[in-house]
Scaffold this motif. Structure first.
Motif, PDB file in Angstrom:
ATOM      1  N   ASN A 104       0.867  -1.174   0.000  1.00 25.41           N
ATOM      2  CA  ASN A 104       0.000   0.000   0.000  1.00 25.41           C
ATOM      3  C   ASN A 104       0.905   1.226   0.000  1.00 25.41           C
ATOM      4  N   GLU A 106       0.070   4.423  -0.039  1.00 18.62           N
ATOM      5  CA  GLU A 106      -0.551   5.587   0.610  1.00 18.62           C
ATOM      6  C   GLU A 106      -0.684   6.781  -0.336  1.00 18.62           C
ATOM      7  N   ASP A 235      -4.178  -4.955   1.144  1.00 18.32           N
ATOM      8  CA  ASP A 235      -4.451  -4.302   2.426  1.00 18.32           C
ATOM      9  C   ASP A 235      -5.904  -4.608   2.786  1.00 18.32           C
ATOM     10  N   ASN A 237      -7.255  -4.148   5.724  1.00 19.24           N
ATOM     11  CA  ASN A 237      -7.730  -3.312   6.832  1.00 19.24           C
ATOM     12  C   ASN A 237      -8.369  -4.153   7.930  1.00 19.24           C
ATOM     13  N   SER A 267       2.087  -5.025  10.305  1.00 17.56           N
ATOM     14  CA  SER A 267       2.374  -4.344   9.036  1.00 17.56           C
ATOM     15  C   SER A 267       1.899  -2.888   9.041  1.00 17.56           C
ATOM     16  N   TRP A 268       1.164  -2.497  10.070  1.00 13.77           N
ATOM     17  CA  TRP A 268       0.620  -1.127  10.140  1.00 13.77           C
ATOM     18  C   TRP A 268       0.404  -0.760  11.596  1.00 13.77           C
ATOM     19  N   SER A 270       3.359   1.759  10.057  1.00 12.74           N
ATOM     20  CA  SER A 270       4.784   1.508   9.875  1.00 12.74           C
ATOM     21  C   SER A 270       5.651   2.301  10.841  1.00 12.74           C
ATOM     22  N   ASP A 281      -2.038  -6.332   6.355  1.00  9.27           N
ATOM     23  CA  ASP A 281      -1.654  -6.600   4.969  1.00  9.27           C
ATOM     24  C   ASP A 281      -1.362  -8.095   4.853  1.00  9.27           C
ATOM     25  N   THR A 302       5.021   5.660   3.234  1.00 12.66           N
ATOM     26  CA  THR A 302       3.721   5.037   3.439  1.00 12.66           C
ATOM     27  C   THR A 302       3.578   4.590   4.884  1.00 12.66           C
ATOM     28  N   HIS A 304       2.194   1.833   5.670  1.00 14.91           N
ATOM     29  CA  HIS A 304       2.126   0.373   5.638  1.00 14.91           C
ATOM     30  C   HIS A 304       3.504  -0.213   5.344  1.00 14.91           C
TER      31      HIS A 304
END
Length: 323
Positions: A104, A106, A235, A237, A267-268, A270, A281, A302, A304
């Motif tokens: 992703n 972003e 992604d 979510n 993964s998120w 980041s 992700d 990003t 992610h």
């Protein structure tokens, strides 16, 4: 400990255990409920942070009922964070190997960091989310020679998405969503592999219903697919602690990161991962695939981390390997 101090300790312990109990209860009831439950479920393992001190307070206050409550909550929390979904290895012989990257970027901001990442890691198939017009044009210009095949949904900001492939692609319908979720069929060394990019809306407070609906569409797609190998990546979510995501795994798809021993690596976001975050992700694969390696990478620009996995496609047991 004085009487007032003890009452304060009991109150704080009860507040902490009560909040954790609500989230754990929703996890056990297999529901994502409403805000703030789905947002908190993403970080379920970190509920140990308020739960453990709450149990310590029950000991200090000699609140034995609370201690039992806390021990039960901790035990249930430990049970909930176990890996979810099918595992195991395919029984048939290996037919082909492929490397898959999902990223992703972003709103396209990380396109400049993704391009050298693609060149250095050499994936065969790349799933790119939030790849708007400029991102798609730059990818075509700078890596299009190595990835001559693509399936894309064009759009601004977070709507655009693209699948890049070294393997020939034929058109396939994507999954409807507010953000682009293109699909395709790849010819992987003579074997047809269905590709589908995932990018449902996030569970923001005013769009939890839409998030559930779009994850439900991905589950329905996975449940309908019975025509050979499938890679569903992007992604989502959502983490394995969300009921809507577990229902996708219940169709028989397997999480490649989990198969490779990285089932809980965040993964998120980041900025705080890997010490703190959620794994939203994913690369999900059908039972014909094994996964030998999963790496979370950190392109700049990003929120992610990117996920790179090595997959092996196997023949169904008893099959002759023909596509």
């Amino acid at each position: 400990m004085g009487h007032r101090t003890r009452l304060l300790a009991v109150w704080c312990a009860a507040a902490g255990l009560g909040a954790v109990s609500v989230i754990v209860g929703c996890r056990l009831a297999d529901t994502d409920a409403v805000t703030p439950v789905p947002q908190t479920l993403a970080f379920l393992p970190w509920l140990l942070v308020p739960a453990a001190p709450a149990v310590a307070l029950t000991l200090l206050a000699r609140w034995w009922t609370g201690l039992v409550w806390g021990v039960v909550v901790l035990a249930l929390l430990a049970w909930c964070v176990r890996p979810y979904g099918p595992g195991g290895e395919p029984g048939g012989p290996a037919l082909a190997r492929l490397r898959v990257l999902t990223s992703n970027v972003e709103f396209g901001w990380a396109t400049g960091a993704l391009i050298p990442l693609i060149r250095s890691t050499g994936p065969d198939i790349v799933f790119v989310q939030e790849c708007e017009y400029t991102c798609q044009a730059r990818l075509k210009r700078e890596v299009g020679g190595a990835y001559p095949y693509r399936s894309a949904v064009e759009g601004d900001t977070s709507v655009g998405s693209v699948i890049l492939s070294r393997f020939p692609l034929t058109a396939a319908p994507g999954v409807p969503g507010r953000m682009g979720m293109p699909g395709a069929v790849a010819d992987v060394d003579g074997h047809a592999v269905r590709l589908q990019l995932a990018h449902p809306k996030p569970p923001l407070p005013r769009q939890v219903s839409l998030w559930k609906e779009e994850l439900g569409r991905l589950r329905a797609f996975a449940a309908r697919h019975d025509d050979g190998p499938l890679v569903l990546a992007g992604d989502f979510n959502a983490s394995q602690d969300h009921a809507a995501f577990r229902r996708i795994l219940d169709t028989g798809l397997r999480d490649a990161a989990r198969l490779s021993g990285a089932g809980r690596e965040p993964s998120w976001p980041s900025d705080t991962a890997p010490p703190f975050g959620a794994q939203i992700d994913h690369v999900l694969v059908s039972e014909e695939f094994s996964a030998s390696r999963a790496r979370f990478l950190d392109p700049a620009g990003t929120d992610h981390r990117s996920l790179l996995v090595d997959l092996t496609l196997h023949a169904a047991p008893g099959a002759d390997g023909a596509s």
